[in-house]
Design an enzyme around this catalytic site. Sequence first.
Site, PDB file in Angstrom:
ATOM      1  N   ALA A   1      29.700  40.530  47.189  1.00 13.17           N
ATOM      2  CA  ALA A   1      30.728  39.928  48.050  1.00 13.17           C
ATOM      3  C   ALA A   1      32.136  40.131  47.485  1.00 13.17           C
ATOM      4  O   ALA A   1      32.926  40.884  48.046  1.00 13.17           O
ATOM      5  CB  ALA A   1      30.439  38.434  48.241  1.00 13.17           C
ATOM      6  N   GLU A   2      32.429  39.503  46.333  1.00 13.79           N
ATOM      7  CA  GLU A   2      33.799  39.533  45.830  1.00 13.79           C
ATOM      8  C   GLU A   2      34.372  40.931  45.681  1.00 13.79           C
ATOM      9  O   GLU A   2      35.485  41.230  46.166  1.00 13.79           O
ATOM     10  CB  GLU A   2      33.880  38.822  44.480  1.00 13.79           C
ATOM     11  CG  GLU A   2      33.605  37.341  44.534  1.00 13.79           C
ATOM     12  CD  GLU A   2      33.653  36.714  43.174  1.00 13.79           C
ATOM     13  OE1 GLU A   2      34.644  36.938  42.453  1.00 13.79           O
ATOM     14  OE2 GLU A   2      32.715  35.992  42.814  1.00 13.79           O
TER      15      GLU A   2
ATOM     16  N   HIS B   1      37.832  33.478  46.245  1.00 12.83           N
ATOM     17  CA  HIS B   1      37.108  32.293  45.760  1.00 12.83           C
ATOM     18  C   HIS B   1      35.617  32.559  45.928  1.00 12.83           C
ATOM     19  O   HIS B   1      35.191  33.033  47.000  1.00 12.83           O
ATOM     20  CB  HIS B   1      37.534  31.040  46.540  1.00 12.83           C
ATOM     21  CG  HIS B   1      36.829  29.804  46.075  1.00 12.83           C
ATOM     22  ND1 HIS B   1      37.173  29.154  44.900  1.00 12.83           N
ATOM     23  CD2 HIS B   1      35.765  29.134  46.591  1.00 12.83           C
ATOM     24  CE1 HIS B   1      36.357  28.131  44.723  1.00 12.83           C
ATOM     25  NE2 HIS B   1      35.496  28.094  45.730  1.00 12.83           N
TER      26      HIS B   1
ATOM     27  N   ASN C   1      43.969  35.020  47.457  1.00 15.63           N
ATOM     28  CA  ASN C   1      43.075  34.614  46.375  1.00 15.63           C
ATOM     29  C   ASN C   1      41.640  34.890  46.772  1.00 15.63           C
ATOM     30  O   ASN C   1      41.281  34.819  47.948  1.00 15.63           O
ATOM     31  CB  ASN C   1      43.247  33.109  46.097  1.00 15.63           C
ATOM     32  CG  ASN C   1      42.318  32.594  45.007  1.00 15.63           C
ATOM     33  OD1 ASN C   1      42.308  33.133  43.899  1.00 15.63           O
ATOM     34  ND2 ASN C   1      41.535  31.575  45.338  1.00 15.63           N
TER      35      ASN C   1
ATOM     36  N   ILE D   1      47.037  26.608  38.558  1.00 20.27           N
ATOM     37  CA  ILE D   1      47.468  26.175  39.901  1.00 20.27           C
ATOM     38  C   ILE D   1      48.966  26.428  40.019  1.00 20.27           C
ATOM     39  O   ILE D   1      49.751  25.976  39.186  1.00 20.27           O
ATOM     40  CB  ILE D   1      47.178  24.674  40.117  1.00 20.27           C
ATOM     41  CG1 ILE D   1      45.661  24.416  40.018  1.00 20.27           C
ATOM     42  CG2 ILE D   1      47.701  24.186  41.479  1.00 20.27           C
ATOM     43  CD1 ILE D   1      44.833  25.125  41.075  1.00 20.27           C
TER      44      ILE D   1
ATOM     45  N   ASP E   1      42.678  26.422  47.345  1.00 21.39           N
ATOM     46  CA  ASP E   1      41.689  27.046  48.251  1.00 21.39           C
ATOM     47  C   ASP E   1      41.869  26.591  49.703  1.00 21.39           C
ATOM     48  O   ASP E   1      40.927  26.644  50.502  1.00 21.39           O
ATOM     49  CB  ASP E   1      40.250  26.729  47.796  1.00 21.39           C
ATOM     50  CG  ASP E   1      40.015  27.196  46.365  1.00 21.39           C
ATOM     51  OD1 ASP E   1      39.320  26.474  45.619  1.00 21.39           O
ATOM     52  OD2 ASP E   1      40.554  28.253  45.981  1.00 21.39           O
TER      53      ASP E   1
ATOM     54  N   GLY F   1      38.316  39.887  34.471  1.00 17.10           N
ATOM     55  CA  GLY F   1      38.951  40.905  35.298  1.00 17.10           C
ATOM     56  C   GLY F   1      38.022  41.799  36.081  1.00 17.10           C
ATOM     57  O   GLY F   1      38.395  42.923  36.428  1.00 17.10           O
ATOM     58  N   THR F   2      36.814  41.348  36.409  1.00 12.30           N
ATOM     59  CA  THR F   2      35.925  42.213  37.196  1.00 12.30           C
ATOM     60  C   THR F   2      36.458  42.427  38.603  1.00 12.30           C
ATOM     61  O   THR F   2      36.265  43.482  39.195  1.00 12.30           O
ATOM     62  CB  THR F   2      34.491  41.647  37.278  1.00 12.30           C
ATOM     63  OG1 THR F   2      34.500  40.418  38.006  1.00 12.30           O
ATOM     64  CG2 THR F   2      33.894  41.458  35.890  1.00 12.30           C
ATOM     65  N   ASN F   3      37.171  41.427  39.142  1.00 11.90           N
ATOM     66  CA  ASN F   3      37.776  41.612  40.478  1.00 11.90           C
ATOM     67  C   ASN F   3      38.958  42.571  40.404  1.00 11.90           C
ATOM     68  O   ASN F   3      39.166  43.382  41.299  1.00 11.90           O
ATOM     69  CB  ASN F   3      38.194  40.262  41.060  1.00 11.90           C
ATOM     70  CG  ASN F   3      37.006  39.524  41.653  1.00 11.90           C
ATOM     71  OD1 ASN F   3      36.523  39.872  42.712  1.00 11.90           O
ATOM     72  ND2 ASN F   3      36.512  38.534  40.929  1.00 11.90           N
TER      73      ASN F   3
HETATM   74  C1  GRF Z   1      34.561  34.560  38.650  1.00 10.49           C
HETATM   75  O1  GRF Z   1      33.898  33.309  38.715  1.00 10.49           O
HETATM   76  C2  GRF Z   1      34.887  34.966  40.034  1.00 10.49           C
HETATM   77  O2  GRF Z   1      33.867  34.563  40.909  1.00 10.49           O
HETATM   78  C3  GRF Z   1      36.147  34.210  40.319  1.00 10.49           C
HETATM   79  O3  GRF Z   1      36.826  34.122  39.060  1.00 10.49           O
HETATM   80  C4  GRF Z   1      35.890  34.327  37.992  1.00 10.49           C
HETATM   81  C5  GRF Z   1      36.295  35.449  37.083  1.00 10.49           C
HETATM   82  O4  GRF Z   1      36.513  36.599  37.849  1.00 10.49           O
HETATM   83  N1  GRF Z   1      36.936  34.896  41.318  1.00 10.49           N
HETATM   84  P1  GRF Z   1      37.032  37.965  37.129  1.00 10.49           P
HETATM   85  O5  GRF Z   1      35.809  38.622  36.560  1.00 10.49           O
HETATM   86  O6  GRF Z   1      38.015  37.558  36.041  1.00 10.49           O
HETATM   87  O7  GRF Z   1      37.659  38.757  38.226  1.00 10.49           O
END
Ligand code: GRF
Length: 194
Positions: A174-175, A104, A102, A87, A145, A12-14
């Site tokens: 980036a993300e 990627h 999404n 998916i 994607d 969940g970092t995003n």
């Molecule tokens: C990471 O590889 C990120 O690049 C991709 O999903 C994976 C986990 O992301 N989007 P997150 O830390 O769970 O958001």
Amino acid sequence: MVRTAVLVSGGGTNLQALIDAAGRGELPHVSLALVASDKAGAFALERAKRAGIRAEYVEKDGFEAKLEALLASEGIGLIVLAGFLKILSGGFTRRWAGRIINIHPSLIPSFCGAGFYGLRVHAAALARGVKVTGATVHYVNEIPDGGEIIAQRAVEVLPGDTPEILQRRVMERAEWLILPEAAEAVAAKLEGSK
Ligand code: GRF
């Protein structure tokens, strides 16, 4: 504001980047209303709870029907896939066309599609020897994607990079930057088209 659901499967970092951006007032058109995961133990669910956002595990059996019911109950208008690995069916993505995005971890069309997720993406980039990689936010359709690209940001590949080191750099540079920006831009567009 557009009530927004974030679908997650892992750390969940995003999601955290979205939560932090909202906290800084950078997402005026996005209301983070729901976090849902196909993995009961996803730490992303814990991040949601800590931020006071409804967090729900959705079990495998009848996943999409249960998810649709959750989305309807919360009046969701935008779905953000953030480290979500399941998916979704063509029927689901068609119903949500233009309202599901999404993130990627590569510059699509490189290193994307079936089987390219998580560290595998960065391992493939290193194996190919690219000097630049990055991240892409795109609309989701029935092709993994394959949807229209919304935003991209490039990141340097450095000598000695491992998949883990490269993944971290792509996340940080980036993300975690383009996902909040893209979510806000799409939400503002949806708000304007109401
Ligand atoms: C990471 O590889 C990120 O690049 C991709 O999903 C994976 C986990 O992301 N989007 P997150 O830390 O769970 O958001």
